[in-house]
Design a protein around this motif. Structure first.
Motif, mmCIF file in Angstrom:
data_model
loop_
_atom_site.group_PDB
_atom_site.id
_atom_site.type_symbol
_atom_site.label_atom_id
_atom_site.label_comp_id
_atom_site.label_asym_id
_atom_site.label_seq_id
_atom_site.Cartn_x
_atom_site.Cartn_y
_atom_site.Cartn_z
ATOM 1 N N PRO A 168 0.904 -1.270 0.034
ATOM 2 C CA PRO A 168 -0.212 -0.200 0.218
ATOM 3 C C PRO A 168 0.631 1.484 0.210
ATOM 4 O O PRO A 168 2.008 0.964 0.424
ATOM 5 N N GLY A 169 0.331 2.087 -1.255
ATOM 6 C CA GLY A 169 0.900 3.929 -0.513
ATOM 7 C C GLY A 169 2.645 3.363 -1.652
ATOM 8 O O GLY A 169 3.321 4.575 -1.691
ATOM 9 N N THR A 170 2.843 2.506 -2.384
ATOM 10 C CA THR A 170 3.698 2.224 -3.860
ATOM 11 C C THR A 170 2.912 1.897 -4.783
ATOM 12 O O THR A 170 1.969 1.458 -4.834
ATOM 13 N N GLY A 171 3.472 2.250 -5.846
ATOM 14 C CA GLY A 171 2.718 1.992 -7.146
ATOM 15 C C GLY A 171 3.820 0.504 -8.008
ATOM 16 O O GLY A 171 4.283 0.221 -7.474
ATOM 17 N N GLY A 172 3.623 0.025 -8.789
ATOM 18 C CA GLY A 172 3.505 -0.938 -9.644
ATOM 19 C C GLY A 172 4.747 -1.317 -9.605
ATOM 20 O O GLY A 172 5.812 -0.310 -9.915
ATOM 21 N N VAL A 173 5.476 -2.205 -9.933
ATOM 22 C CA VAL A 173 7.145 -2.723 -10.748
ATOM 23 C C VAL A 173 7.201 -3.680 -11.129
ATOM 24 O O VAL A 173 6.570 -4.639 -11.318
ATOM 25 N N LEU A 174 7.796 -3.028 -12.404
ATOM 26 C CA LEU A 174 7.913 -4.568 -13.584
ATOM 27 C C LEU A 174 9.015 -4.914 -13.459
ATOM 28 O O LEU A 174 9.549 -3.172 -14.411
ATOM 29 N N LEU A 175 9.627 -6.196 -13.137
ATOM 30 C CA LEU A 175 11.333 -5.820 -13.185
ATOM 31 C C LEU A 175 12.124 -6.287 -14.834
ATOM 32 O O LEU A 175 11.519 -6.509 -15.863
ATOM 33 N N GLY A 176 13.169 -5.196 -15.661
ATOM 34 C CA GLY A 176 13.309 -5.180 -17.258
ATOM 35 C C GLY A 176 13.364 -6.307 -17.852
ATOM 36 O O GLY A 176 12.699 -6.708 -18.989
ATOM 37 N N LEU A 177 13.409 -7.659 -16.946
ATOM 38 C CA LEU A 177 13.477 -8.335 -18.110
ATOM 39 C C LEU A 177 11.844 -9.518 -17.999
ATOM 40 O O LEU A 177 12.021 -10.126 -19.499
ATOM 41 N N LYS A 178 10.747 -9.011 -17.776
ATOM 42 C CA LYS A 178 9.932 -9.155 -17.972
ATOM 43 C C LYS A 178 9.029 -8.176 -19.336
ATOM 44 O O LYS A 178 8.163 -8.770 -19.664
ATOM 45 N N MET A 179 10.209 -7.459 -19.468
ATOM 46 C CA MET A 179 9.146 -5.520 -20.158
ATOM 47 C C MET A 179 9.993 -6.345 -21.444
ATOM 48 O O MET A 179 11.159 -5.781 -22.247
ATOM 49 N N SER A 180 8.884 -7.453 -21.597
ATOM 50 C CA SER A 180 9.320 -7.784 -23.659
ATOM 51 C C SER A 180 9.038 -6.944 -24.397
ATOM 52 O O SER A 180 8.158 -6.085 -24.265
ATOM 53 N N ASP A 181 9.341 -7.208 -25.311
ATOM 54 C CA ASP A 181 8.425 -6.089 -26.629
ATOM 55 C C ASP A 181 7.294 -6.463 -26.638
ATOM 56 O O ASP A 181 6.903 -4.958 -26.670
ATOM 57 N N GLU A 182 6.193 -6.936 -26.408
ATOM 58 C CA GLU A 182 4.674 -6.689 -26.678
ATOM 59 C C GLU A 182 4.372 -5.955 -25.582
ATOM 60 O O GLU A 182 3.813 -5.516 -25.688
ATOM 61 N N VAL A 183 4.853 -6.254 -24.172
ATOM 62 C CA VAL A 183 4.589 -5.961 -23.018
ATOM 63 C C VAL A 183 5.082 -4.341 -23.125
ATOM 64 O O VAL A 183 4.119 -3.832 -22.708
ATOM 65 N N ALA A 184 6.053 -4.000 -23.171
ATOM 66 C CA ALA A 184 6.432 -2.547 -23.363
ATOM 67 C C ALA A 184 5.569 -1.736 -24.539
ATOM 68 O O ALA A 184 5.256 -1.381 -24.330
#
Lengths: 442, 235
Positions: A168-184
């Motif tokens: 609570p009180g913070t935003g989402g985090v998605l680390l770079g390895l999961k930031m594929s071309d499609e997700v990005a």
């Protein structure tokens, strides 16, 4: 000669976990990040409550024969197309990005077969998600990744995300390895970037602004579908009252046991309040506002089985919200591909390495070779089986307490095993039932 | 076939917002080219979710989220705008002839939002594409967490300009009170300046003598133990 074995004399303060944590920070220069949920063992929990089913003072219903209604409707009498759920269960918001597309597909298929909803999570609506999910909740989050009026119009419910129990009180985090071309591409971000979402919405702050934001979203949906707001359980009574004032159709919260794709570990373990403590507070706030019947209360955070769900409902929830348990039904923590768990420096059952994007069982990854490990149809069947079993468990407690509707469960159907949970929930302690102990009279 | 009226007018006084927006959407469905809103009286959510081409002229001030979550529309606001003007615009154009409050053009995914006067804090926050032009000054955290697109501010900007921007570019004609984390000042390209001057000319906004360009320095793209000085404010 070997010295005699003796038990380790670990310090309670400088426990090996604390030492490891300090040394990891010394190496990394930043806080630890981990997926899933808190690993604390000392939280008050729903396990501290037990049901007190029928005996002579109340008649039970036949477990396998007499009907026990599980249907619940959000927005009834408030919007043109209320969301009807065949069971008081919703699959929580988990993004495409946090989850693989196969995991999203399997959850959507299972939920549709069970007559319940899934939720887009952050990152926009994947085209296949609407196709597979008959009842789809679209999250509207601070980041606004992938948000379009066209996708919002396709929603069966809009959930305004204002917080989550895991952090609570913070935003989402998605680390770079999961930031594929499609997700990005869906999020308009550079591939490989460590995404850190905003913790506040970009264009509203307080509840008066929220009222205007709700009107904007209702304009988009032509006032047809319900709108909920989600918070992490923290200042829950005040948050519930403010959400009710803004006139949402449902309030969603998850306790500090709630899951996430990635979070600072310290936030998982030291922020928010446990689910069991939050439910009664939230329900009471709605009663105080005179809106308990009108506004549905959706509760998540560590819900494992039908007993947890039945207890949440008895305490005042209308629906339970689950993310981690359906993931486990998909195969999360399954002791297969053990060598990949070892490569991550972990084992099944303790893994929680969702943040790395290297999920051995193909659920929280964007790597094609790992995604292929999750067979969609088999995984969907497992989740459907789990949801069926859980629904039967829910009905079991309702019937055994003499209720022909799951929603009729109430706090008087339970007793607390601990004083703490009795105080938090108002449920009487076992063995006392609110009276003076027998021995005190003599 | 009946001739389509060129301009339809609606007086907002006494009418629910829902009715006014339904009137605009119906006019767009019917192929009416222009709708004029009279006496908006700073009403919130005017022109929300209009998804077919139409030109909307608003004669007065508007409240929150004017023209929000819309597509293919062009809007003239002959007054000032409240929070979140042009929220999540997909394509099209919104021109505010007065000032704009907090979070002008939040998270727009395309199109152009022009504020001829001053804009409040967090203008162009989470911009995902498109163009925001501010003729006057812009408040703190302009371009906060901007992802793509372009912001042009002819006047001065307050603290934390461009803080945590991922991509995109911000052009400032006046002073910069303080640069935000994770961005840098560079010299604009000639073709970028040419493009900006044409845009300002089109909207009859006086161009400043020069522009400075702000872009991400990519230091916040990935966690890095060596960059604690940058991270401590943003983690």
């Amino acid at each position: 000669m070997k010295p005699p074995l003796r038990p380790p004399t670990y310090s309670g303060v400088w426990h090996p976990n604390a030492i490891d944590e300090i040394q990891e920070k010394a190496e990394l220069g930043r806080y630890q990040i981990r997926g899933q949920a808190t690993k604390r063992h000392d939280l008050p929990s729903l396990d501290d409550l037990v049901f007190t089913p029928a005996g002579l003072s109340r008649m039970a219903l036949e477990g396998y024969r007499e009907k026990c209604d599980t249907r619940v409707t959000i927005g009834e009498g408030r919007v043109k197309r209320p969301l009807v759920l065949e069971r008081p269960i919703m699959i929580a918001g988990m993004s495409f990005g946090a989850l693989s597309i196969n995991a999203k597909r399997a959850l959507a298929i299972a939920a549709t077969r069970c007559g319940i909803s899934t939720c887009t999570g952050e990152g926009g609506m994947h085209p296949e998600e609407r196709q597979y999910s008959d009842k789809l909740v679209v999250q509207y989050l601070p980041s606004r990744y992938g948000t379009t009026p066209y996708d919002l119009k396709k929603a069966d419910m809009i959930e305004i995300g204002a917080g989550q129990g895991a952090k609570p009180g913070t935003g989402g985090v998605l680390l770079g390895l999961k930031m594929s071309d499609e997700v990005a591409a869906m999020r308009d971000l550079p591939p490989g970037v460590d995404q850190r979402s905003g913790c506040r919405h970009p264009d509203w702050m307080g509840v008066d602004d929220l009222y205007m934001k709700l009107e904007e979203l209702r304009e988009v949906t032509n006032y047809e579908v319900p709108i909920s707001i989600k918070v992490g359980a923290a200042r829950i009574a005040n948050d519930v009252k403010l959400a009710a004032k803004a006139d949402v159709d449902a309030i969603v919260f998850d306790g500090m046991e709630g899951g996430t794709a990635a979070s600072p570990t310290i936030q998982l373990d030291h922020a928010g309040i446990p689910t069991v403590a939050a439910i009664a507070e939230a329900a009471e706030a709605l009663y105080e506002m005179g809106k308990k019947e009108e506004i549905k209360l959706i509760v998540g955070g560590g819900i494992k089985n039908g007993a947890d769900a039945a207890k949440c409902i008895a305490l005042g929830a209308d629906i339970v919200y689950m993310g981690t348990a359906p993931m486990i039904a998909l195969n999360c923590h399954k002791p297969i591909y053990q060598e990949d768990y070892e490569r991550l420096g972990t084992t099944p059952y303790e893994c929680q390495h969702c943040h790395t994007g290297l999920c051995p069982v193909g659920i929280t990854t964007q790597l094609p070779k790992l995604i292929a490990r999750l067979d969609v149809e088999e995984a969907a069947q497992r989740v459907e089986n789990f949801l069926n079993a859980m629904t039967m468990e829910l009905q079991l407690f309702a019937r055994s307490c003499g209720k022909n509707k799951v929603s009729d469960l109430d706090p008087n159907d339970m007793r607390a095993l601990t004083r703490d949970v009795s105080l938090m929930t108002g449920v009487p302690m076992v063995g006392l039932n609110g009276r003076t102990p027998m021995w005190a009279k003599y | 076939m009946a001739a389509v009226k060129k301009t339809l007018s609606i007086d907002c006084v006494g009418k629910p917002t829902r009715e006014i927006n339904a009137f605009i959407r119906q006019a767009a469905d019917d192929g009416v080219p222009v709708v004029e809103l009279l006496n908006p009286q700073a009403r919130h959510n005017l022109g929300v979710c209009v998804l077919k081409p139409i030109h909307i002229v608003i004669r007065g001030h508007v409240g929150y989220y004017a023209a929000g979550l819309s597509d293919h529309i062009t809007v003239e606001i002959h007054g000032s705008a409240g929070w979140g003007v042009g929220d999540n615009l997909m394509h099209g154009e919104v021109v505010v002839h007065g000032n704009a409050a907090t979070s002008a053009a939040p998270s727009i995914r395309g199109g152009t939002v022009v504020v001829k006067g001053d804009a409040g804090p967090r203008s162009g926050i989470s911009l995902k594409s498109g163009l925001l032009v501010v003729g006057g000054n812009s408040g703190y955290m302009t371009g906060f967490m901007m992802q793509k697109g372009r912001i042009v501010v002819c006047g001065n900007t307050a603290k934390a300009l461009g803080d945590s921007m991922y991509q995109g570019s911000i052009f400032i004609g006046g002073s910069i009170e303080e640069l935000g984390s994770g961005c840098e000042i560079v010299v604009p390209e000639a073709d970028e300046l040419d493009d900006i001057l044409k845009t300002l000319d089109h909207y009859q906004i006086k161009a400043p003598k020069a522009f400075r360009k702000i872009r991400s320095d990519k230091s916040l793209w990935n966690f890095n133990k060596h960059d604690f000085a940058a991270w401590k404010d943003v983690l």
